[in-house]
Design a protein around this motif. Structure first.
Motif: not given
Length: 364
Positions: A103, A179, A182-183
């Motif tokens: 990330d 992502a 966010r997960r």
């Protein structure tokens, strides 16, 4: 700039780069530690260990990148999750770095990342730890390592938990984070109960609730004395529970997914002692009822459109109805008489009158 000043500048750089992590970045406590590595190792008390020599010589953007990296370790609780790997420290450090670094853009050349390892992105550290057993890690990749010692705690455990949830809420509200973050926020704010555990609990609840339904029967006379001679009173009886499984066999659901879910359901029903099961496969119409003693005997038939209402009609006399579906179907307008539980695959939604559990295809 000395080490403290460079740390402050790096923290501002990191906050501008990832504003959704600002609260976490400013919760870090710098700790001068001549034995620390240049990668700003952190400890579980949210201290960042600064080597005064290497910190003062490292460019601010590089220090800022490592601060974002260390915040990732702390928010994802890698210090606690490392416990099962206490004898495999290097393996865990590499796996934890891989979870974080997919990330983070602009990683130093020596940083461990899924791409550098040739592994898929988006996995948890535990999964990367398994995969690291199967590959040779390039020599130039170096994990960030541990802090030489654990510094004092400025925050209590409750304060750290509240900070973690506040950062997750910020990520969730912005919706612009990578992502992986966010997960993580979704899992932190709305932790997902293992579907097997929830399924077992709902099945047992339904069977218990249905078992409480009793009726009068003249097949067994009551032991109570009648108020007048010649009168036979019925006794209260608890009938054998009738479980009916409605299987959505429309073309949108894979047979292997349904088979695995049926296997899990079969184990739960056997554990509760209930062996009488009727099964109706339903696409746009209800197929003939299959009465089985083992759900492995079920023949999945269908493959057309989806309308489960005929399936509910076929199951009207049951005590407990369990539905396996993706939810893309018309539902009965009124609550059916039986206790109803719906196992949802992927999207879709269950009606308000039913208990439901969401089953991920990749975990079925």
């Amino acid at each position: 700039m000395n080490a403290q000043e460079r740390f402050a500048a790096a923290r501002l750089w990191a906050a501008a780069r990832a504003p959704y992590l600002t609260s976490a970045l400013f919760a870090l406590t710098p700790l001068i530690d001549p034995a620390a590595s240049p990668r700003l190792p952190s400890d579980e008390n949210w201290n960042v260990h600064l080597n005064p020599g290497s910190t003062a010589d490292t460019p601010v953007p590089e220090l800022g990148w490592w601060l974002l990296h260390q915040v990732g370790h702390l928010l994802r609780d890698h210090h606690t999750r490392a416990e099962p790997y206490r004898d495999q420290t290097l393996r865990w450090d590499r796996a934890a770095d891989a979870e974080i670094n997919d990330d983070l853009e602009g990683a130093p050349a020596e940083a461990v990342s899924p791409d550098a390892l040739g592994l898929p992105e988006g996995l948890l550290a535990e999964r990367y730890a398994d995969l690291l057993d199967l590959i040779d890690v390039p020599d130039h990749l170096v994990a960030c390592g541990r802090a030489p010692f654990t510094g004092p705690s400025v925050m209590t455990a409750l304060e750290r938990e509240l900070l973690t949830r506040a950062v997750a809420a910020e990520i969730d509200a912005r919706g612009t984070a990578p992502a992986g973050w966010r997960r993580w926020a979704e899992t932190t704010l709305r932790p997902e109960v293992d579907w097997r555990t929830l399924l077992a609990a709902l099945v047992r609840r339904g069977l218990t609730q249905a078992a409480g339904r009793v009726d009068f029967s003249y097949r067994r006379p009551s032991r109570r004395a009648p108020s007048a001679p010649g009168i036979v009173l019925p006794a209260l009886v608890r009938p054998l529970l009738r479980v009916h499984v409605i299987v959505d066999t429309s073309g949108s659901i894979a047979d292997d997914t349904l088979s695995r879910a049926l296997g899990e359901l079969n184990g739960i029903l056997r554990a509760t002692g209930n062996r009488r099961v009727d099964v109706t496969c339903c696409d746009a119409a209800a197929h003939p009822v299959q009465r089985v003693r083992d759900l492995a005997q079920v023949e999945l038939v269908g493959g057309g459109g989806t309308d489960l209402r005929p399936g509910f009609e076929a199951a009207a006399r049951a005590d407990v109805v369990i539905v396996l579906t993706d939810g893309d179907t018309p539902w009965p307008e009124r609550r059916p008489r039986p206790y109803t539980m719906i196992c949802l695959f992927d999207g879709g939604a269950a009606p308000e009158w039913a208990s439901s559990v969401r089953i991920r295809r990749d975990a079925a």
